[in-house]
Design an enzyme around this catalytic site. Structure first.
Site, PDB file in Angstrom:
ATOM      1  N   LYS A 104      11.668 -11.622  -0.295  1.00  0.00           N
ATOM      2  CA  LYS A 104      12.228 -11.454   0.863  1.00  0.00           C
ATOM      3  C   LYS A 104      11.351 -10.881   1.932  1.00  0.00           C
ATOM      4  CE  LYS A 104      16.505  -9.239  -0.893  1.00  0.00           C
ATOM      5  NZ  LYS A 104      17.273  -8.770  -0.770  1.00  0.00           N
ATOM      6  N   THR A 162       0.405  -1.409  -0.024  1.00  0.00           N
ATOM      7  CA  THR A 162      -0.344  -0.141  -0.066  1.00  0.00           C
ATOM      8  C   THR A 162       1.270   1.400  -0.416  1.00  0.00           C
ATOM      9  OG1 THR A 162      -0.564   0.109   2.241  1.00  0.00           O
ATOM     10  CG2 THR A 162      -2.145  -1.045   1.091  1.00  0.00           C
TER      11      THR A 162
HETATM   12  N1  LIG Z   1      11.608  -7.707   1.273  1.00  0.00           N
HETATM   13  C1  LIG Z   1      11.828  -6.310   0.238  1.00  0.00           C
HETATM   14  O1  LIG Z   1      12.721  -6.700  -1.145  1.00  0.00           O
HETATM   15  C2  LIG Z   1      12.509  -5.197   0.799  1.00  0.00           C
HETATM   16  C3  LIG Z   1      12.958  -5.024  -0.240  1.00  0.00           C
HETATM   17  C4  LIG Z   1      12.719  -3.504   0.305  1.00  0.00           C
HETATM   18  C5  LIG Z   1      12.303  -2.650   1.243  1.00  0.00           C
HETATM   19  N2  LIG Z   1      11.868  -3.222   2.217  1.00  0.00           N
HETATM   20  C6  LIG Z   1      11.394  -3.025   3.527  1.00  0.00           C
HETATM   21  O2  LIG Z   1      10.991  -1.848   3.897  1.00  0.00           O
HETATM   22  C7  LIG Z   1      10.725  -1.040   4.567  1.00  0.00           C
HETATM   23  C8  LIG Z   1       9.836   0.165   4.022  1.00  0.00           C
HETATM   24  O3  LIG Z   1       8.416  -0.052   3.689  1.00  0.00           O
HETATM   25  P1  LIG Z   1       8.009   1.339   3.626  1.00  0.00           P
HETATM   26  O4  LIG Z   1       8.806   2.217   2.805  1.00  0.00           O
HETATM   27  O5  LIG Z   1       6.633   0.570   2.869  1.00  0.00           O
HETATM   28  O6  LIG Z   1       7.594   1.380   5.137  1.00  0.00           O
HETATM   29  P2  LIG Z   1       6.819   1.361   6.039  1.00  0.00           P
HETATM   30  O7  LIG Z   1       5.649   0.010   5.818  1.00  0.00           O
HETATM   31  O8  LIG Z   1       6.818   1.802   7.371  1.00  0.00           O
HETATM   32  O9  LIG Z   1       5.127   2.342   5.452  1.00  0.00           O
HETATM   33  C9  LIG Z   1       5.314   3.381   5.874  1.00  0.00           C
HETATM   34  C10 LIG Z   1       4.589   5.012   6.334  1.00  0.00           C
HETATM   35  O10 LIG Z   1       3.094   4.278   6.139  1.00  0.00           O
HETATM   36  C11 LIG Z   1       1.716   3.823   6.467  1.00  0.00           C
HETATM   37  N3  LIG Z   1       0.715   3.538   5.229  1.00  0.00           N
HETATM   38  C12 LIG Z   1       1.346   2.001   4.855  1.00  0.00           C
HETATM   39  N4  LIG Z   1       0.040   2.150   3.531  1.00  0.00           N
HETATM   40  C13 LIG Z   1      -1.014   3.768   3.887  1.00  0.00           C
HETATM   41  C14 LIG Z   1      -1.570   3.833   3.161  1.00  0.00           C
HETATM   42  N5  LIG Z   1      -2.038   3.489   1.872  1.00  0.00           N
HETATM   43  N6  LIG Z   1      -1.950   4.974   3.260  1.00  0.00           N
HETATM   44  C15 LIG Z   1      -1.822   5.800   4.246  1.00  0.00           C
HETATM   45  N7  LIG Z   1      -0.066   5.608   5.145  1.00  0.00           N
HETATM   46  C16 LIG Z   1      -0.207   4.243   5.559  1.00  0.00           C
HETATM   47  C17 LIG Z   1       2.726   3.658   7.114  1.00  0.00           C
HETATM   48  O11 LIG Z   1       2.187   2.636   8.471  1.00  0.00           O
HETATM   49  C18 LIG Z   1       3.938   3.617   8.171  1.00  0.00           C
HETATM   50  O12 LIG Z   1       3.559   4.433   8.739  1.00  0.00           O
HETATM   51  C19 LIG Z   1      11.860  -1.200   5.340  1.00  0.00           C
HETATM   52  O13 LIG Z   1      12.044  -1.929   6.455  1.00  0.00           O
HETATM   53  C20 LIG Z   1      12.603  -2.303   3.995  1.00  0.00           C
HETATM   54  O14 LIG Z   1      13.876  -3.120   4.486  1.00  0.00           O
HETATM   55  C21 LIG Z   1      11.773  -4.677   1.968  1.00  0.00           C
END
Ligand SMILES: NC(=O)c1ccc[n+]([C@@H]2O[C@H](COP(=O)([O-])OP(=O)(O)OC[C@H]3O[C@@H](n4cnc5c(N)ncnc54)[C@H](O)[C@@H]3O)[C@@H](O)[C@H]2O)c1
Length: 415
Positions: free
Chosen positions: A176, A163
């Site tokens: 991952k 999202t």
């Molecule tokens: N598995 C993988 O291959 C991979 C690749 C890249 C990054 N990651 C990981 O992803 C993480 C970062 O993900 P992120 O940037 O999405 O951060 P996050 O999951 O913390 O989300 C960011 C913020 O947005 C909010 N949020 C989520 N969806 C929303 C929506 N639709 N509307 C309003 N608010 C919303 C969440 O509550 C949070 O406060 C890191 O931990 C990183 O290590 C994993």
């Protein structure tokens, strides 16, 4: 001469009492070999929560006739904003839903959260093969839920619904999973493919602007390492409508997102388990894992990646791999996106320490991807402390010349 007896042949007449007819003792060494095919779909689906849209229901194994069940593991903010619609949708498709709400944000990405998710599976009595875990949220919730799904009974099927922008073009589409441990990013984790990843860009409308900017870092990464046309598209999109236009939809946003996904999957697919440790998608991920959790206040993942990419742009420039003009373009694009390109925590000592940790992660070699012109990479194994210091100083001076104080991108976006 007496008639000669037919000579026994070895095959026809085994001689009793020889080792040939004794049962073989069990061996002392065995080799087991097996392959597990991995296949999952990544779909961009607008209107995912519209009751008439069957895609999510099918992913849950529902047909609207037979009742089914699933566990929804959902980000807390997404829960506040979308729970009613998700519940109404699942009800309409006769999916009985059980819910586990998890906080998003990096601080919650810990082992305890994953264990809590497994407890929710136990509490609802999740059937091991037919009932799905549906993870809905940003990269944090997807990584935690995927990790839990890979652990529970050694693996239960799950569906990813990213999202955030970063989730939709990166965290939600690979295999991952993981949680942080100590000061280490994703120190505990698994490779565990979802059954499907369903990407609805309409979720981006509610994402906080700083988190949209955060997602642009991984898009810029893909542009720098393999897609010069995407780089140009980003230059025009950000200069015209700004990075927030990616959240508003429209043809340019759709093209940016789908190009970024295509590039990412192209790189991930032949190397899902990272047997090859020279990965172009590791661009911007050499120094950033050590920076992300140490900065105070902490940086977001994409912000730390941007600071790392800026160092790598300078490293490439100093090695004659990136022209002065392309170096300027790359730094300017990150800045226009609202990303930081320097950070005070990033001293030469920390850069060196981060590189040492990356060498362990990359099994003994630096394997640092550097841009070889915009849209191509080459890997280097011989970066020196002097080069790191010079690159850091180069970026710092560029930022200062543009009147950008260190970590200004973060402050501007946060205020
Ligand atoms: N598995 C993988 O291959 C991979 C690749 C890249 C990054 N990651 C990981 O992803 C993480 C970062 O993900 P992120 O940037 O999405 O951060 P996050 O999951 O913390 O989300 C960011 C913020 O947005 C909010 N949020 C989520 N969806 C929303 C929506 N639709 N509307 C309003 N608010 C919303 C969440 O509550 C949070 O406060 C890191 O931990 C990183 O290590 C994993």
């Amino acid at each position: 001469m007496s008639p000669s007896l037919p000579l026994p042949t070895a095959a026809a007449t085994p001689v009793l009492g020889t080792p040939h007819d004794l049962p073989k003792p069990p061996g002392l060494t065995w080799r087991v070999q097996s392959r597990e095919p991995v296949g999952y779909d990544v779909n961009i689906v607008r209107g995912l929560l519209a009751p008439a849209n069957p895609v999510l229901a099918r992913a849950c194994g529902a047909d609207g006739q037979q009742p089914t069940r699933c566990l929804v593991v959902v980000d807390d903010k997404v829960h506040t904003l979308y729970a009613e619609r998700i519940r109404a949708y699942l009800d309409a498709w006769r999916v009985e839903s059980f819910w586990k709400v998890l906080p998003g944000d990096e601080a919650a990405k810990e082992l305890d959260s994953a264990v809590e998710v497994t407890e929710a599976m136990t509490a609802m009595g999740l059937l091991r093969r037919t009932e799905k875990v549906v993870a809905v949220g940003g990269g944090v919730v997807l990584d935690v839920a995927g990790f839990a799904a890979s652990l529970y009974r050694r693996g239960v099927p799950y569906v990813r619904v990213p999202t955030t922008l970063l989730g939709q073009i990166d965290a939600g589409i690979g295999v991952k999973t993981g949680v942080n441990h100590g000061t280490h990013k994703n120190r505990l984790g698994t490779y565990y493919a979802p059954e499907t990843a369903l990407i609805d860009p309409e979720f981006l409308a509610t994402v906080d602007p700083r988190h949209i900017v955060n997602g642009t870092a991984e898009i810029i990464k893909m542009a720098l390492v393999k897609d010069a046309a995407l780089f140009e598209l980003l230059e025009t999109t950000f200069a015209g409508a700004g990075p927030q236009s990616l959240a508003a939809g429209g043809p340019a946003a759709t093209e940016v997102i789908s190009r970024a996904i295509a590039g990412m999957l192209d790189e991930l697919e032949p190397n899902l388990w990272e047997q090859v440790l020279e990965r172009s998608v590791d661009y911007g991920h050499t120094f950033s894992p050590s920076l992300e959790l140490r900065a105070d206040p902490p940086l977001l993942h994409g912000e730390a990646v941007a600071v790392d990419m800026a160092i790598c742009v300078a490293l490439a420039h100093h090695r004659g791999l990136l022209s002065a003009d392309d170096t300027d373009r790359a730094l300017r694009l990150m800045h226009t996106a609202g990303l930081p390109i320097t950070h005070p925590v990033f001293t030469t000592d920390l850069l060196e320490e981060a590189l040492r940790d990356a060498v362990k992660h990359r099994d003994g070699f630096q394997r640092v991807p550097l841009t070889d012109g915009i849209g191509r990479v080459r890997f280097v194994n011989d970066l020196t402390r002097e080069e790191l210091g010079r690159a850091r100083e180069f970026v710092r001076q560029r930022a200062a010349a543009q009147g950008v104080p260190e970590d200004a991108g973060v402050l501007a976006a946060a205020s």
